[in-house]
Motif scaffolding. Structure first.
Motif, PDB file in Angstrom:
ATOM      1  N   SER A   1       6.724  38.224   9.647  1.00 31.80           N
ATOM      2  CA  SER A   1       6.570  36.802   9.367  1.00 31.80           C
ATOM      3  C   SER A   1       5.120  36.442   9.062  1.00 31.80           C
ATOM      4  CB  SER A   1       7.072  35.963  10.548  1.00 31.80           C
ATOM      5  OG  SER A   1       6.368  36.276  11.727  1.00 31.80           O
TER       6      SER A   1
ATOM      7  N   ARG B   1       5.760  35.835   4.352  1.00 32.24           N
ATOM      8  CA  ARG B   1       4.784  36.147   5.400  1.00 32.24           C
ATOM      9  C   ARG B   1       3.556  35.257   5.265  1.00 32.24           C
ATOM     10  NH1 ARG B   1       3.381  42.285   5.349  1.00 32.24           N
ATOM     11  NH2 ARG B   1       3.619  41.975   3.098  1.00 32.24           N
TER      12      ARG B   1
ATOM     13  N   THR C   1       8.642  29.181   9.475  1.00 29.41           N
ATOM     14  CA  THR C   1       9.065  30.546   9.137  1.00 29.41           C
ATOM     15  C   THR C   1      10.547  30.607   8.818  1.00 29.41           C
ATOM     16  OG1 THR C   1       7.323  31.473  10.539  1.00 29.41           O
ATOM     17  CG2 THR C   1       9.172  32.920   9.967  1.00 29.41           C
TER      18      THR C   1
ATOM     19  N   ARG D   1      12.907  31.216   4.942  1.00 27.44           N
ATOM     20  CA  ARG D   1      13.919  32.241   4.694  1.00 27.44           C
ATOM     21  C   ARG D   1      15.302  31.662   4.429  1.00 27.44           C
ATOM     22  NH1 ARG D   1      12.004  37.300   8.572  1.00 27.44           N
ATOM     23  NH2 ARG D   1       9.817  37.223   7.901  1.00 27.44           N
TER      24      ARG D   1
END
Length: 446
Positions: A232, A290, A268, A272
């Protein structure tokens, strides 16, 4: 045609800083009138008599921004700090000596380039900090008798060098934002922050830091390691994030660090969501989502400053409001952007409401906007639940985060494409606007 001399241009840039000596004797409005006169001179007269100072082609494109923005920046400093001529003078000195001599030394010495900006040299950055810091200190000390009550000698010596370091690194960022805006803004922000530090609280801070530091190092080292393992964050992003996390935990305690962790997880996870669609459209986050060091500083740097100030200033409550607002803005903006890219049906530029494809810089969607608002309410509520801010701060924090997000979208739509600003600078401005707006709203509403 008179040949351009960059050396002459920079020497004039540096020498104009000598006029900051007058701030000790002038009232703020007298100084502002002189700065306005200088601005008028640069607009109307200098193009006729100082052609040697203009780079090739500048006059053909109109009056160069830098030559106009220099006196404009000085005028803003004088008006922004009417009771603190030492701050205006020190920031002016950093702009004059730091920025000007960095260019001259960088051209003369050359040497190694900065890793993050190959167009800048290490020697130039060192010259900026050294000469800007010296000029800032001398002008702060010179103007000190004009401030009532006079600031501590420690402030006049330490704060200008800290401001020169911050402004030097800001000047080295690879964007096209004019230095005459970025440098005095960064310097003034650091000097103002230093001016609100209480000597008594600063004297007591080492004991508090010693108490909180071991746990802060342990928790942030573990979080950084897990972030790298989960892919991440990048390695450099993990190190930078750990340093910021330590500062936040030392300043705001474990509760502040928990809110930082919540905002990081929210950002994070949202990066995604809908990753397949984002990848197909070519709008997925770089490095697979990331976070790098630039992202960490841009989204949490202001929060870290606010957390540290919360133990150094009498205005702890307002500092924590700024802290929560900055974290909320960074995470809610990411939620709005990522969910808008994943599921937004119609995307528009905020400026002009023109339909554009998802992922366009500065674009907004209904889905993303609602997600950002929901995220702002949720994160602000988390700050209240953790005891960081009172319930009365909910609306100011949400409005601050929303203002920051929309300002970022507007600036991104107009200034990121030409390379004047980049995404990290936009994120930093987002969190800054959110923090300032929340503080102002808290003051207005009592």
């Amino acid at each position: 045609m008179t040949a351009h001399s960059e050396r002459a241009r920079q020497l004039v840039h540096v020498s104009m800083g000598a006029f900051a000596l007058l701030l000790r004797y002038l009232t703020w409005w007298q100084a502002a009138l002189l700065a306005a006169a200088a601005l008028t001179f640069n607009l109307l007269v200098l193009p006729r008599i100082g052609r040697r100072l203009y780079r090739p082609g500048e006059l053909a494109r109109g009056v160069p921004a830098g030559i106009v923005l220099y006196p404009a920046a000085v005028l803003v400093l004088i008006v922004a700090f009417p009771a603190r001529p030492d701050i205006a003078a020190a920031a002016w000195g950093i702009l004059a000596a730091g920025d000007g001599l960095a260019t001259l030394v960088g051209r003369a010495v050359r040497g190694p380039r900065l890793p993050w900006n190959p167009e800048k040299t290490v020697a130039g950055l060192a010259a900026f900090v050294l000469f800007g810091g010296i000029a800032g200190v001398l002008l702060a000390l010179w103007s000190r008798p004009a401030v009532h009550p006079a600031p501590a000698i420690g402030f006049s010596v330490i704060a200008p060098f800290a401001a020169a370091i911050a402004a030097g690194f800001v000047e080295s960022i690879p964007v096209r934002l004019d230095d005459n805006i970025a440098v005095p803004a960064a310097a003034a922000a650091v000097l103002w922050s230093g001016s609100i530090i209480s000597p008594d609280l600063a004297a007591n801070a080492p004991a508090l830091v010693a108490e909180r530091l071991p746990l802060a190092i342990g928790l942030n080292a573990a979080a950084a390691a897990m972030g790298v393992a989960a892919r991440s964050v990048s390695g450099s992003g993990a190190i930078c994030g750990a340093i910021i996390g330590i500062l936040i935990q030392v300043g705001s305690g474990v509760r502040g660090w928990v809110l930082l962790l919540i905002t990081f997880l929210a950002a994070t996870i949202s990066s995604r969501l809908g990753l397949r669609r984002k990848t197909l459209l070519g709008i997925a986050e770089e490095r697979g989502g990331r976070r790098g060091p630039g992202n960490a500083i841009a989204n949490t740097g202001i929060a870290a400053v606010a957390a540290v100030l919360s133990i150094l200033t009498p205005s702890r409550d307002l500092a924590l409001v700024a802290f929560v607002a900055a974290l909320t803005a960074g995470a809610s903006d990411t939620l709005a952007s990522e969910i808008g890219k994943a599921w937004g049906r119609r995307t528009y530029l905020l400026t002009g409401l023109r339909p554009v494809r998802p992922g366009t810089t500065g674009a907004v969607s209904m889905e993303g906007t609602l997600a950002g608002l929901a995220g702002a309410f949720g994160l602000a509520s988390a700050g209240i639940a953790l005891g960081l801010i009172p319930a009365a701060a909910l609306v100011p924090v949400v409005l601050g985060a929303t203002a920051g997000t929309y300002a970022e979208s507007a600036l991104g739509a107009t200034l990121e494409g030409p390379g004047i600003l980049n995404n990290d600078v936009l994120n930093f401005l987002n969190t800054t606007i959110a923090a300032v707006t929340a503080i102002v709203l808290m003051r207005v509403t009592g």
